[in-house]
Design a protein around this motif. Structure first.
Motif: not given
Length: 344
Positions: A182-190, A202-206, A226-231
């Motif tokens: 078991g472990t924790t992986k960190k992923m950076k998304i934009s 545009t925001v970046e999030e871990i 956690k996808g892109n926000e659109q109207r």
């Protein structure tokens, strides 16, 4: 004490614009006075409060003022300008000054009509009052699923529920050690988001992705919306799908671990010990006392992969053998082996 608009709409203070619209849509339909003829007084009170709450929280400028100063701030600004009691204005004006804000509440009926495109959810006298807009059927009893009436309607009055974006799937490569311990992986998304005024940025999030002991290839970890926000679109879910990297020694078979061990023919016939290092770094010495045939497996209970639903329990370790036969035997060796294997 003023009204708590967030409680009235049953949303939290961080609710997005879509959440506020959904809450108003549901509550306004539920408490519309025409739908509550036997409880009209309470329905009218609730309907007006729901409409007032949406009128404020559905507008970024009004909501910002309400969040900072409360309902009294809205009511204390006189028509045509002015400021708060005591001479203060709405902070944020140019040149360090104050910005006046005129709040003119709209009627509950006007808000409902603007939102839905008709004035009442209930038909009257077989004609109904749908505001005269094309695309809306007239008459008929009110249905709990009000939107079912309009799913096949055409024209400007058609009501569309916001759709949700298709899930975004990404492969997450994990070593067998990761899946064992078991472990924790960190992923950076934009991703693209809309601010309170509806402007995109545009925001970046871990993201911290927790891998639990024993998880298998194909396990999905979902981060909702956690996808892109659109109207007019509900953001898509972000889904990580576990893939298992090949290991140099062990292979996985369900909850079991399988390893192949080379031994000589003499060891196969007379016994030996197998030494190996487990996925969590322990050294094991396993005595092999049985005669090893080409199809024989030594099973070590409880040394396999953790079982996800019962992490304290593990599958088995199965040792397979690759027997190395001698390439040549002398006549004396053949006679000796034959004599030993045929003796009583």
């Amino acid at each position: 004490m003023g009204l708590d608009y967030y409680k009235i709409l049953k949303v939290d203070r961080n609710a997005k614009d879509d959440d506020i619209k959904k809450a108003y849509r549901s509550l306004a339909m539920k408490w519309h006075p025409d739908k509550n003829p036997n409880n009209k007084k309470d329905a009218e009170t609730n309907f007006k409060q729901i409409s007032e709450a949406y009128d404020v929280l559905g507008d970024p400028q009004k909501r910002a003022l309400y969040d900072q100063y409360g309902e009294e701030a809205l009511n204390s600004v006189p028509p045509g300008g002015g400021g708060f009691p005591g001479g203060g204005g709405f902070p944020g004006g140019s040149h360090g000054g104050s910005t006046t804000f005129q709040y003119n509440p709209r009627s509950a009926d006007d808000i409902f009509s603007e939102f839905f495109g008709f004035k009442s959810p209930v038909g009257r006298g077989g004609t109904g009052d749908m505001g005269g807009r094309p695309g809306f059927p007239r008459g008929g009893p009110f249905s709990e699923d009000i939107f079912a009436q309009f799913r096949n309607a055409a024209g400007e009055g058609s009501v569309h529920m916001p759709r949700k974006g298709a899930p975004i799937e990404r492969t997450l490569h994990c070593s067998l050690e990761d899946l064992y311990k078991g472990t924790t992986k960190k992923m950076k998304i934009s991703r693209d988001v809309n601010d309170a005024s509806g402007r995109p940025s545009t925001v970046e999030e871990i993201l911290a992705i927790e891998i639990r002991p024993g998880w298998k290839k194909g396990t999905k970890i979902t981060f909702p919306e956690k996808g892109n926000e659109q109207r007019g679109v509900i953001p898509a879910d972000l889904v990580f799908i576990i893939d298992e990297k090949p290991h140099s020694l062990f292979k996985r078979d369900g909850n079991d671990l399988v390893i192949s061990q080379k031994i000589s023919l003499v060891e196969a016939l007379t016994g030996c010990s197998v030494q190996l290092t487990t996925l969590d770094g322990r050294n094991l010495t396993i005595p092999i006392n049985n005669t090893v045939s080409p199809t024989y497996e030594e099973v070590v209970k409880g040394e396999g992969m953790p079982i996800p639903k019962e992490p304290s329990k593990k599958g088995n370790l199965r040792i397979k053998f690759n027997i190395k036969f001698p390439s040549r035997l002398t006549s004396e060796q053949k006679s000796g082996i034959k004599r030993l294997l045929t003796s009583p």
